[in-house]
Design a protein around this motif. Structure first.
Motif, PDB file in Angstrom:
ATOM      1  N   ALA A  19      -2.823 -25.193 -15.454  1.00  0.00           N
ATOM      2  CA  ALA A  19      -2.597 -23.933 -14.735  1.00  0.00           C
ATOM      3  C   ALA A  19      -3.877 -23.473 -14.037  1.00  0.00           C
ATOM      4  N   LEU A  20      -5.008 -23.595 -14.711  1.00  0.00           N
ATOM      5  CA  LEU A  20      -6.284 -23.172 -14.119  1.00  0.00           C
ATOM      6  C   LEU A  20      -6.665 -24.059 -12.937  1.00  0.00           C
ATOM      7  N   ILE A  21      -6.400 -25.357 -13.073  1.00  0.00           N
ATOM      8  CA  ILE A  21      -6.685 -26.269 -11.956  1.00  0.00           C
ATOM      9  C   ILE A  21      -5.773 -25.934 -10.777  1.00  0.00           C
ATOM     10  N   ALA A  22      -4.495 -25.694 -11.070  1.00  0.00           N
ATOM     11  CA  ALA A  22      -3.543 -25.380  -9.993  1.00  0.00           C
ATOM     12  C   ALA A  22      -3.951 -24.097  -9.272  1.00  0.00           C
ATOM     13  N   ILE A  26     -10.598 -23.620 -12.210  1.00  0.00           N
ATOM     14  CA  ILE A  26     -11.498 -24.697 -12.633  1.00  0.00           C
ATOM     15  C   ILE A  26     -11.119 -25.926 -11.810  1.00  0.00           C
ATOM     16  N   THR A  27     -11.989 -26.924 -11.827  1.00  0.00           N
ATOM     17  CA  THR A  27     -11.653 -28.179 -11.156  1.00  0.00           C
ATOM     18  C   THR A  27     -11.445 -29.264 -12.204  1.00  0.00           C
ATOM     19  N   SER A  28     -10.781 -30.314 -11.775  1.00  0.00           N
ATOM     20  CA  SER A  28     -10.606 -31.457 -12.657  1.00  0.00           C
ATOM     21  C   SER A  28     -11.957 -32.069 -13.004  1.00  0.00           C
ATOM     22  N   VAL A  29     -12.882 -32.084 -12.024  1.00  0.00           N
ATOM     23  CA  VAL A  29     -14.214 -32.641 -12.292  1.00  0.00           C
ATOM     24  C   VAL A  29     -14.899 -31.860 -13.410  1.00  0.00           C
ATOM     25  N   ALA A  64      -8.415 -36.060  -7.504  1.00  0.00           N
ATOM     26  CA  ALA A  64      -7.436 -35.019  -7.846  1.00  0.00           C
ATOM     27  C   ALA A  64      -7.850 -33.691  -7.209  1.00  0.00           C
ATOM     28  N   ASP A  65      -9.137 -33.380  -7.285  1.00  0.00           N
ATOM     29  CA  ASP A  65      -9.607 -32.121  -6.687  1.00  0.00           C
ATOM     30  C   ASP A  65      -9.465 -32.155  -5.160  1.00  0.00           C
ATOM     31  N   ASP A  66      -9.743 -33.316  -4.563  1.00  0.00           N
ATOM     32  CA  ASP A  66      -9.585 -33.447  -3.105  1.00  0.00           C
ATOM     33  C   ASP A  66      -8.133 -33.229  -2.707  1.00  0.00           C
ATOM     34  N   ARG A  67      -7.232 -33.843  -3.453  1.00  0.00           N
ATOM     35  CA  ARG A  67      -5.810 -33.696  -3.118  1.00  0.00           C
ATOM     36  C   ARG A  67      -5.393 -32.239  -3.219  1.00  0.00           C
ATOM     37  N   VAL A  80      -5.604 -33.297 -15.243  1.00  0.00           N
ATOM     38  CA  VAL A  80      -5.792 -33.194 -16.694  1.00  0.00           C
ATOM     39  C   VAL A  80      -6.037 -34.587 -17.287  1.00  0.00           C
ATOM     40  N   PRO A  81      -7.129 -34.770 -18.032  1.00  0.00           N
ATOM     41  CA  PRO A  81      -7.407 -36.087 -18.611  1.00  0.00           C
ATOM     42  C   PRO A  81      -6.525 -36.393 -19.821  1.00  0.00           C
ATOM     43  N   VAL A  82      -6.210 -37.691 -19.953  1.00  0.00           N
ATOM     44  CA  VAL A  82      -5.358 -38.174 -21.045  1.00  0.00           C
ATOM     45  C   VAL A  82      -6.008 -39.435 -21.619  1.00  0.00           C
ATOM     46  N   GLY A  83      -5.966 -39.557 -22.945  1.00  0.00           N
ATOM     47  CA  GLY A  83      -6.424 -40.785 -23.611  1.00  0.00           C
ATOM     48  C   GLY A  83      -5.237 -41.687 -23.899  1.00  0.00           C
TER      49      GLY A  83
END
Lengths: 452, 452
Positions: A19-22, A26-29, A64-67, A80-83
């Motif tokens: 939600a914050l990235i959207a 905040i940014t994904s980076v 992701a941030d560029d897009r 959002v990072p995933v393992g």
């Protein structure tokens, strides 16, 4: 990045982070950098990661941030990072299946579920440590709550990384108890969907009638959020059926129209294997639920379930891992080699009968679900045992894996600084209501605590 | 009814009979009476029927005629009688599975396919003789072309009844070669659809990865017509997938947009098992087709197919018939009892590997179907052998059953007064085009004959 900011970012749930990235707050980076900082600080102790490429993770985050900056439509996990458990194929990282026999193995394609995560906008942060070929023989990962204890297995690294706030989400698999047990031991939410809900194309095959992809998060909403991204029909997984898209996250967050009633099922191994702390905790839990919980005995026919799970798993381990043992005998641990040998003598009649009995037992379970909204039962015998020579027992998980029913563990219990879980179980394909009932239980018990 | 009228009615194809009933030119009662007259005359010799209730058959026919008189909507088989192999459950007739162990067995429900036939308006004329539990041990049925010869098996009665004009249509099943071989020996059209196209709910289980419902008729249109009525998705048969409704009959009757090219595949047992008359006939057939036919060798890997089929069938015979043997050892023939014992020692690893290899071989077969429209190959080693001590060999059928591909046999060949078939094979689920190519072949060869 300042410590406080790292601490805030790594503490975010996936839903909040997305939600914050959207919103551009905040940014994904930023998020990925925070995760990498946490990993750099902590992974010497926890040892959760098998393959990690910080530059590549950041490159994905920048894209992701560029897009987002270009206003391209974003998915529910955008940035959002995933393992990813290291038995799940990734084209960008090796996939070594926890065995020296597959050292350096580099898949050409992503597993179907990794593709689905990329479609949803997720950053594939790296690969998490698994036990040997996702069976019992432990690997190096430690319990983040106390490194002298096991994190559980076989999805050891996925559970530990999420618990240690190295990543908000991770994917694992369960053939015996490999999602629910490590989630219980590490104190996170673990969700094993109904068998056949998430494609296993590109996932190491151990026992197709049992192998189930599951997910880890630090909130119930988060496990629904990531699972919703993974349930698209994949005809290459012949155990899947086309179904309408799941709405697990939304349903999970809804108030049930009527307060649910839980069947407290001690499950066959209770008397012999449940630890005293577990017996006490579940007794208190049943008391706290009062009229919303009855103790229910499964008919004795369910006692065979554990043996049936073991029979199918052992026969299929022989089928799928026998050729690895034949090719690289020194690379396989002695206990696994013995299990492979055991499996070779299991007959087709017994194997196929074990598959049939699963349907009979599910019909019996359906009668429980006519009267109760969910089963409540331990996620593990107790908290994580000391030592990393074993990853603990799957004895409280294997029956439910065999039955193919959805299971979720909630990190509601604690003893001596170590968490352990309350497992809820629903009817096959009734996953969304299971998560909704789990959310009710969390709210109900948290309200109770507030009243104390 | 006069002999000439009986003779005319029993000679009708199902498509023609259904059209005449729909137009009111004949009634279902007339057609069923003619069939019963033929059976009364001939079944002492042919012995095709296991359960027949003339009064009940006529009662169904009267109901069908009443419904038509009331202008109630009718199905594609309205008023047309069908014979049902006696391993397919019927609520109106016993279903004894060809074994004294099930003598007097009366199912409470119709098999899904019997329901589908009733929905289509068909008259369930009676139950046809099967071999013991639909395996090899012969029953009493004789070849209608020469009662000293076998009709083939295990769908012996279905093939013989259609061939002898006792009924225009019948249903059978194939686990090894039990549709195509008796159709070949009896000189009728036999069609084994792609595995998983017709529900097996309520059909005796012998080996689920192999068991396939198939149909018999006296024209290609007829086998398409009845099969179209049977392909509705049934989720209780877990090997089925939801698909759009088939249009086999209509497609079969269409002209192919381009003349098909056939791959003449001698199939692994050709050298050792094909009779001289078969070798000669297929050589002539290939010559007659000229540029429309190439001889194609399957890669040697296909040689294992026959063994894989036998392994799966034997292991599953042990699973499904082992309990019958245990309960009623004297009721089971010695060869079948031996096969059951053999099957008990087959391992799960070998069984599941045999299932995997099926996919590998189909991938190989798909390369043939990229270049050729259909495979042309014998339906049986030759015409029906003399004697009824065996029903002949499934050696020209078992590979294709294992592969799950659609097969159709065309009654184009004859030797010494006994017919035998030309088998065409298509890719899985490409059934409609297979029937269309089969129709082209029939037209082409018939035109060729006219030119002689």
């Amino acid at each position: 990045m300042e410590d406080a900011q790292v601490s805030q970012l790594i503490g975010l749930t996936a839903a909040d982070a997305a939600a914050l990235i959207a919103k551009g707050e905040i940014t994904s980076v930023m998020l990925v950098e925070a995760c990498l900082t946490r990993i750099a600080e902590r992974d010497e102790t926890v040892l959760a990661w098998e393959h990690l490429d910080p530059d590549y993770a950041l490159a994905q985050a920048r894209m992701a941030d560029d897009r987002r900056a270009q206003d391209t439509a974003t998915g529910p996990l955008h940035g959002v990072p995933v393992g990813i458990k290291d038995i799940i194929d990734t084209r960008d990282y090796p996939t070594e299946n926890g065995t020296p026999a597959h050292s350096g193995r580099q898949p050409g394609d992503d597993a179907a579920l990794v593709n689905a995560l990329k479609d949803a906008g997720a950053i594939i942060l790296g690969k998490t440590v698994t036990t040997e070929l996702a069976v019992f023989h432990p690997n190096r990962t430690r319990n983040p709550h106390n490194p002298e204890h096991t994190p559980g297995g076989s999805s050891s690294g996925s559970a530990a990384a999420v618990a240690d706030r190295m990543v908000p989400l991770a994917v694992g698999t369960q053939t015996g108890g490999s999602v629910i047990r490590p989630a219980s031991f590490c104190g996170v939410y673990g969700y094993k969907p109904t068998h056949g809900m998430i494609s296993r194309t590109g996932v190491l095959m151990q026992a197709p009638p049992l192998d189930t992809v599951g997910v880890f998060g630090r909130s119930l909403e988060d496990v629904g959020l990531i699972a919703d991204c993974l349930t698209a029909y994949d005809p290459r997984d012949t155990w899947m059926r086309p179904r309408s898209r799941t709405r697990l996250r939304d349903t999970a967050m809804q108030e049930p129209p009527v307060d649910p009633v839980f069947a407290f099922v001690k499950s066959p191994p209770w008397e012999e294997f449940a630890e005293d702390v577990t017996k006490e905790a579940f007794s208190e839990l049943a008391d706290a639920l009062g009229d919303q919980c009855d103790e229910v005995d499964l008919p004795p026919v369910f006692d065979v379930g554990l043996n049936m799970q073991k029979l199918i798993q052992t026969a299929d381990i022989a089928k799928f891992y026998g050729p690895i043992l034949a090719k690289a005998p020194d690379a396989i641990s002695k206990p696994l080699a013995e299990r492979i040998e055991d499996g070779k003598s299991i007959t087709a009649v017994d194997y196929n009968s074990a598959l049939d009995i699963c349907e009979t037992l599910n019909a019996g379970l359906d009668e429980v679900f006519e009267r109760y909204d969910a089963i409540i039962t331990p996620a593990s015998a107790g908290p994580a045992p000391k030592g990393i020579e074993t990853t603990g027992s799957a004895i409280f998980n294997a029956l439910w894996t065999y039955l193919g029913v959805p299971c979720v563990t909630l990190p509601l219990l604690e003893d001596g600084g170590l968490p352990f879980g309350v497992q809820l179980i629903g009817a096959r394909h009734d996953d969304a209501r299971l998560l909704r009932n789990a959310n009710w239980l969390i709210q109900h018990l948290t309200d109770g605590e507030d009243e104390d």
